[in-house]
Motif scaffolding. Structure first.
Motif, PDB file in Angstrom:
ATOM      1  N   PRO A 123      53.188  40.928  48.979  1.00 25.34           N
ATOM      2  CA  PRO A 123      53.668  39.815  48.153  1.00 25.34           C
ATOM      3  C   PRO A 123      52.798  38.570  48.233  1.00 25.34           C
ATOM      4  N   ASN A 124      51.993  38.457  49.284  1.00 26.92           N
ATOM      5  CA  ASN A 124      51.122  37.299  49.435  1.00 26.92           C
ATOM      6  C   ASN A 124      49.654  37.667  49.269  1.00 26.92           C
ATOM      7  N   GLY A 125      49.409  38.731  48.478  1.00 26.92           N
ATOM      8  CA  GLY A 125      48.038  39.071  48.152  1.00 26.92           C
ATOM      9  C   GLY A 125      47.346  37.889  47.485  1.00 26.92           C
ATOM     10  N   PHE A 126      46.036  37.800  47.633  1.00 30.05           N
ATOM     11  CA  PHE A 126      45.331  36.571  47.280  1.00 30.05           C
ATOM     12  C   PHE A 126      45.551  36.150  45.833  1.00 30.05           C
ATOM     13  N   LEU A 127      45.294  37.049  44.873  1.00 30.91           N
ATOM     14  CA  LEU A 127      45.411  36.673  43.467  1.00 30.91           C
ATOM     15  C   LEU A 127      46.856  36.365  43.111  1.00 30.91           C
ATOM     16  N   VAL A 128      47.790  37.140  43.657  1.00 32.01           N
ATOM     17  CA  VAL A 128      49.215  36.918  43.395  1.00 32.01           C
ATOM     18  C   VAL A 128      49.634  35.552  43.903  1.00 32.01           C
ATOM     19  N   LYS A 129      49.251  35.242  45.135  1.00 33.24           N
ATOM     20  CA  LYS A 129      49.623  33.951  45.714  1.00 33.24           C
ATOM     21  C   LYS A 129      48.946  32.801  44.965  1.00 33.24           C
ATOM     22  N   GLN A 130      47.687  33.015  44.579  1.00 28.55           N
ATOM     23  CA  GLN A 130      46.968  31.972  43.856  1.00 28.55           C
ATOM     24  C   GLN A 130      47.670  31.652  42.540  1.00 28.55           C
ATOM     25  N   GLN A 167      40.688  26.782  36.781  1.00 29.12           N
ATOM     26  CA  GLN A 167      39.441  27.369  36.288  1.00 29.12           C
ATOM     27  C   GLN A 167      39.001  28.550  37.148  1.00 29.12           C
ATOM     28  N   ASP A 168      39.218  28.452  38.444  1.00 26.66           N
ATOM     29  CA  ASP A 168      38.877  29.553  39.341  1.00 26.66           C
ATOM     30  C   ASP A 168      39.743  30.781  39.033  1.00 26.66           C
ATOM     31  N   LEU A 169      41.017  30.545  38.735  1.00 27.71           N
ATOM     32  CA  LEU A 169      41.914  31.651  38.414  1.00 27.71           C
ATOM     33  C   LEU A 169      41.518  32.301  37.098  1.00 27.71           C
ATOM     34  N   ARG A 170      41.162  31.501  36.101  1.00 25.23           N
ATOM     35  CA  ARG A 170      40.689  32.068  34.828  1.00 25.23           C
ATOM     36  C   ARG A 170      39.413  32.877  35.033  1.00 25.23           C
ATOM     37  N   ALA A 171      38.572  32.407  35.923  1.00 28.47           N
ATOM     38  CA  ALA A 171      37.326  33.128  36.186  1.00 28.47           C
ATOM     39  C   ALA A 171      37.603  34.526  36.737  1.00 28.47           C
ATOM     40  N   ARG A 172      38.665  34.655  37.498  1.00 29.47           N
ATOM     41  CA  ARG A 172      39.013  35.971  38.050  1.00 29.47           C
ATOM     42  C   ARG A 172      39.470  36.932  36.944  1.00 29.47           C
ATOM     43  N   PHE A 173      40.176  36.392  35.949  1.00 35.97           N
ATOM     44  CA  PHE A 173      40.556  37.235  34.809  1.00 35.97           C
ATOM     45  C   PHE A 173      39.318  37.591  33.979  1.00 35.97           C
ATOM     46  N   ALA A 174      38.377  36.689  33.893  1.00 32.64           N
ATOM     47  CA  ALA A 174      37.132  36.989  33.186  1.00 32.64           C
ATOM     48  C   ALA A 174      36.376  38.114  33.883  1.00 32.64           C
ATOM     49  N   GLN A 175      36.453  38.150  35.213  1.00 34.84           N
ATOM     50  CA  GLN A 175      35.829  39.233  35.971  1.00 34.84           C
ATOM     51  C   GLN A 175      36.487  40.570  35.658  1.00 34.84           C
ATOM     52  N   LEU A 176      37.826  40.565  35.538  1.00 35.92           N
ATOM     53  CA  LEU A 176      38.536  41.795  35.181  1.00 35.92           C
ATOM     54  C   LEU A 176      38.140  42.267  33.789  1.00 35.92           C
ATOM     55  N   LEU A 177      37.966  41.319  32.862  1.00 32.02           N
ATOM     56  CA  LEU A 177      37.529  41.674  31.516  1.00 32.02           C
ATOM     57  C   LEU A 177      36.141  42.297  31.542  1.00 32.02           C
ATOM     58  N   ALA A 178      35.236  41.706  32.306  1.00 37.05           N
ATOM     59  CA  ALA A 178      33.875  42.243  32.405  1.00 37.05           C
ATOM     60  C   ALA A 178      33.891  43.643  33.014  1.00 37.05           C
TER      61      ALA A 178
END
Length: 498
Positions: free
Chosen positions: A199-206, A239-250
């Motif tokens: 439940p406290n995984g990094f992206l989830v918690k972020q 912006q950092d969180l959006r960048a992580r979704f951009a990585q998933l898209l790539a």
């Protein structure tokens, strides 16, 4: 050359007095309803401001301020202050359908000052209009039509059961969010968040921390504060969180799967990278926050109505295991036909979404020309929102029991012609996913997710509301920037029945 008079420097008291007068004039202008809207029933400004500053939810304002104002004036619309301007709210389902079917009415541009839109973006299906909207909607609907992953819903329900184990007191609102997040991860992003296990995984918690910090009452009430007192650190985290979704898209571009992103890319719908990213972020939020709220709500209502829970359980058992010998651990799929044979379970979901539907408001729209809503003429360029919560709690449609959980209202067939009109009104007024051509394209996805989890949960567990629950006097939602109904700190006592 000297002046024939002396200019005296103003005293501190004079500066203070002038500043005070200026501030009062500014506040008066800000909080005074424009003359062009004063013919509409107006929600009182003082309790409205106090509700924002005290962190009340949009549903609370609708129930305690908007609906009483509409009832007092017998009006299908009211005007209320929010976000620094005045909005017209549509509260009647018939007026709502005419309004939402009008394709000449365009969506209002978002308040760009709000950090929420820095994360969600505005180049997506929720804000697009005209041909651009049609492009986005076509892609989203085709992908969702291809892929309603009931097998994934079943698999992750089994994983949820491993977390629930033998039951006991469980943080259900948290578990519902984690379950819905894993569904979205697998089905939309092709990524395993492992939210149920961690439940406290990094992206989830972020994500959770960012959304919590965005939802500060003062900044929700006065978006202009983002300009005067910008939250620089929060914007950087967004912006950092959006960048992580951009990585998933790539990643999906180079290694596609059968998830939403991959299928959307496969359509080659001529979307730009920013449109893909904004749609992914929006589907991520809408896909798990709204369904998590719905799952929390229906489990709460069945906990507080044990007779309804027992009836739904008997129905689910009769469909999934007519001989009462089901091995739930081996269940890997439930068919659409089986769900169609669970009318009471569907009625429970329908009634729960009526009482505490995930979304309170639609995105406001603006008409470039005057329009008539009911008997009221609305001038052009005024933001107008469909208040879904108000429509679903309209006593003219749902009667004196509109605040009660009665699934049978969706099953009982009227016997006389006058009641037939009432039944049609009930069905027409059920719009938790909005209405018209811009209705939420993920409606079926959400409903099948709810049906899968609830039918299996009923067979596996019985549940009740703890005696010391903060929800004993009624379901309480947390504050949400996007006007969502999300039950807060909902704990449930579970007991295994199989």
């Amino acid at each position: 050359m000297s002046l024939p008079f002396t200019i005296e420097r103003p005293t501190l008291a004079t500066v203070f007095a002038l500043s005070t007068v200026g501030l009062l004039l500014f506040l008066r202008r800000l909080f005074t309803c424009p003359s062009k809207l004063r013919h509409l029933p107006q929600v009182p400004i003082t309790p409205t401001i106090l509700s924002f500053l005290s962190g009340q939810t949009e549903a609370w304002r609708t129930e305690h301020l908007l609906l009483p104002t509409a009832k007092k004036h017998n009006a299908p619309v009211v005007v209320i202050w929010a976000l620094g301007e005045w909005y017209v709210h549509v509260l009647d389902h018939k007026v709502a359908r005419e309004f939402m079917d009008n394709r000449s009415i365009l969506k209002q541009s978002p308040h760009e000052d709000m950090v929420f839109w820095k994360f969600a973006g505005t180049n997506n299906i929720f804000f697009a209009d005209g041909d651009v909207w049609a492009k986005h909607a076509r892609a989203v609907r085709e992908v969702l039509h291809r892929n309603v992953p009931i097998d994934t819903f079943v698999t992750l329900t089994h994983k949820l059961f491993s977390v629930l184990a033998d039951g006991g007191n469980q943080p259900w609102s948290s578990l519902a969010h984690r379950f819905a997040l894993d569904i979205v991860g697998h089905s939309v992003l092709g990524h395993d968040f492992e939210a149920l296990e961690w439940p406290n995984g990094f992206l989830v918690k972020q994500y959770r921390d960012v959304m919590h910090d965005i939802s500060q009452p003062l900044y929700i009430a006065f978006p202009i504060l983002e300009r005067w007192l910008p939250r620089t650190s929060l914007r950087a985290r967004v912006q950092d969180l959006r960048a992580r979704f951009a990585q998933l898209l790539a990643l999906k571009r180079s290694d596609p799967g059968i998830d939403f992103i991959s299928l959307m890319l496969d359509l080659q719908s001529s979307m730009s990278d920013i449109e893909y990213l904004d749609n992914i972020v929006t589907m991520f939020m809408a896909g798990h926050d709204t369904t998590a709220g719905a799952l929390s709500s229906v489990v709460y209502y069945l906990a507080t109505h044990p007779e309804c829970q027992a009836r739904a359980r008997d129905e689910a058992m009769s469909v999934l295991s007519p001989t009462r010998d089901i091995d739930l651990e081996r269940l890997s799929y439930i068919t659409v036909t089986q769900f169609q044979n669970m009318p009471y379970l569907n009625a429970c979901i329908r009634e729960s979404m009526r009482l505490n539907g995930p979304s309170v408001l639609t995105i406001p729209r603006i008409s470039p020309s005057p329009i008539t809503l009911g008997s009221y003429l609305i001038p052009p360029n005024v933001p107008i929102a469909l208040n879904l919560y108000a429509v679903l709690h309209n006593t003219d449609v749902f009667g004196s029991t509109c605040d009660e959980f009665i699934p049978e209202r969706w099953l009982d067939k009227p016997q006389v012609s006058s009641a037939n009109t009432r039944q049609v009104d009930l069905d027409a007024a059920w719009m938790p996913f909005s209405t018209g051509p811009r209705r939420c394209p993920a409606m079926n996805f959400s409903l099948y997710e709810q049906r899968t989890l609830l039918s299996m949960l009923l067979i596996k567990y019985e549940w009740t509301l703890p005696q010391d629950s903060k929800h004993c006097e009624g379901l309480k939602n947390g504050l949400s920037t996007f006007a969502l109904n999300l039950p807060e700190d909902l704990y449930i006592d579970f007991c295994r029945v199989r």
